[in-house]
Design a protein around this motif. Structure first.
Motif, short mmCIF file in Angstrom:
data_model
loop_
_atom_site.label_atom_id
_atom_site.label_comp_id
_atom_site.label_asym_id
_atom_site.label_seq_id
_atom_site.Cartn_x
_atom_site.Cartn_y
_atom_site.Cartn_z
N SER A 136 0.71 -1.17 -0.03
CA SER A 136 0.09 -0.05 -0.18
C SER A 136 1.01 1.31 -0.15
N ARG A 137 0.40 2.27 -0.46
CA ARG A 137 0.99 3.56 -0.17
C ARG A 137 1.43 3.85 1.10
N GLU A 138 0.63 3.53 2.21
CA GLU A 138 1.13 3.54 3.60
C GLU A 138 2.36 2.87 4.01
N ALA A 139 2.43 1.65 3.27
CA ALA A 139 3.50 0.92 3.74
C ALA A 139 4.80 1.46 2.68
N LEU A 140 4.59 1.92 1.67
CA LEU A 140 5.81 2.45 0.94
C LEU A 140 6.38 3.55 2.00
N ALA A 141 5.35 4.63 2.23
CA ALA A 141 5.81 5.76 2.99
C ALA A 141 6.15 5.26 4.47
#
Length: 348
Positions: free
Chosen positions: A312-317
């Protein structure tokens, strides 16, 4: 949809733009490993160095590694074209241009002086070439950077001490010492004394451990070298108690997905453990390792795991946040970069 040159992975254009725009640091980058075939040939011609390849295509065809040693053989052959201060400047600037395009705000460059001094290249030419490029990158792109002097673990501890002595005039411009090259058969314990000496000189400590080597090497890096972070660390997952310790100590792992695949640390990126590391609470980061050889720079590595593991974007962030909290930057600079991530994420 965007397809990266580094892989067959296809991402939605908005996710690709998110990955590129996400403020990030790169903590595991061997500057010699960013030597692209085109620059290798240009430097070979400039320095009248014979290399065992007839063309750029021949070099790329040789990038079929089955293990770490296969890679190291061609890596050292490529390094033979690096002879004078300008070569090291040009090498680093080529990396910084790509890093800038990938949204890198800070980079910690590993360099292997023994690869060069053993060929008669003065230590001063290596480091001054890199430092001049680092200054130019900050002026042109706003990218800050730091140097990590890496000892070659297939050489002796005595040779590492000699290299540390050579570095003495530049210690105020070196952030840390590291340990790389052939892992199997060369445990961290072999270098315990030289790392203690480096720490006594005020340097941070990092080391490759748990890439091809066993979890015991990660234990040694923690207990004997007193590392501030672990490079790779994949095989720590085989030891539940070790994972719990790494989580408790908030130890950063500098994970390199495309490298892991290219060197057969993982058979398929679909099986890469990065999201498992995050779920366990490990401070995993995403890095490119030796991007010219492994098929992609840092954004390509983000793309690869995003596509292969559905991150997810949150994991990447989260990985990007870890890249700054795990860096050797001062706390105020870390806070500034974390604020930039938080400002970017809601807008994306």
């Amino acid at each position: 949809m965007t397809m990266t040159a580094a892989s067959t992975f296809v991402l939605p254009a908005d996710l690709d733009a998110f990955i590129v725009g996400l403020p990030k640091a790169e903590l595991h980058l061997h500057i010699e490993g960013s030597l692209e075939p085109e620059l290798m040939f240009a430097l070979a011609a400039r320095n009248s160095v014979a290399i065992p390849y007839a063309s750029v295509e021949d070099v790329r065809a040789a990038y079929a590694f089955s293990n770490l040693q296969d890679f190291l053989d061609i890596y050292y052959a490529g390094a033979s074209v690096l002879l004078v201060r300008q070569d090291f400047h040009d090498l680093a600037m080529a990396y910084f241009e790509r890093a800038h395009a990938d949204g890198v705000r800070h980079a910690e460059l590993m360099f292997d002086p023994q690869t060069h001094t053993d060929r008669g290249v003065p230590f001063a030419d290596v480091i001054e070439g890199l430092l001049s490029a680092m200054a130019e990158a900050e002026a042109r792109f706003g990218i800050t950077s730091a140097l990590i002097l890496s000892f070659l673990r297939h050489l002796s501890e005595e040779a590492a001490f000699e290299t540390l002595a050579m570095a003495e005039p530049w210690l105020d411009r070196i952030a840390a010492v590291g340990l790389d090259s052939s892992e199997v058969g060369h445990p961290p314990a072999k270098f315990e004394r030289v790392f203690a000496a480096a720490r006594a000189k005020g340097l941070k400590i990092t080391a490759h451990a748990g890439e091809e080597g066993p979890p015991a090497y990660v234990h040694e890096a923690l207990d004997l070298l007193n590392v501030d972070r672990i490079d790779h660390g994949n095989r720590a997952l085989e030891d539940e108690a070790l994972v719990a310790r790494l989580v408790a100590e908030e130890m950063t792992l500098t994970v390199c997905p495309l490298s892991n695949h290219k060197l057969c640390v993982v058979d398929d990126l679909a099986d890469h453990p990065l999201d498992r590391m995050l779920a366990l609470g490990l401070k995993a980061t995403i890095n490119s390792d030796d991007p010219a050889y492994f098929g992609g720079y840092v954004a390509d590595n983000y793309r690869a795991v995003a596509a292969a593991r559905g991150l997810s974007r949150e994991a990447l962030a989260t990985c990007a946040r870890h890249s700054f909290t795990g860096s050797f930057l001062p706390e105020a600079a870390v806070a500034k970069h974390l604020a930039a991530i938080e400002a970017f994420v809601p807008e994306s």
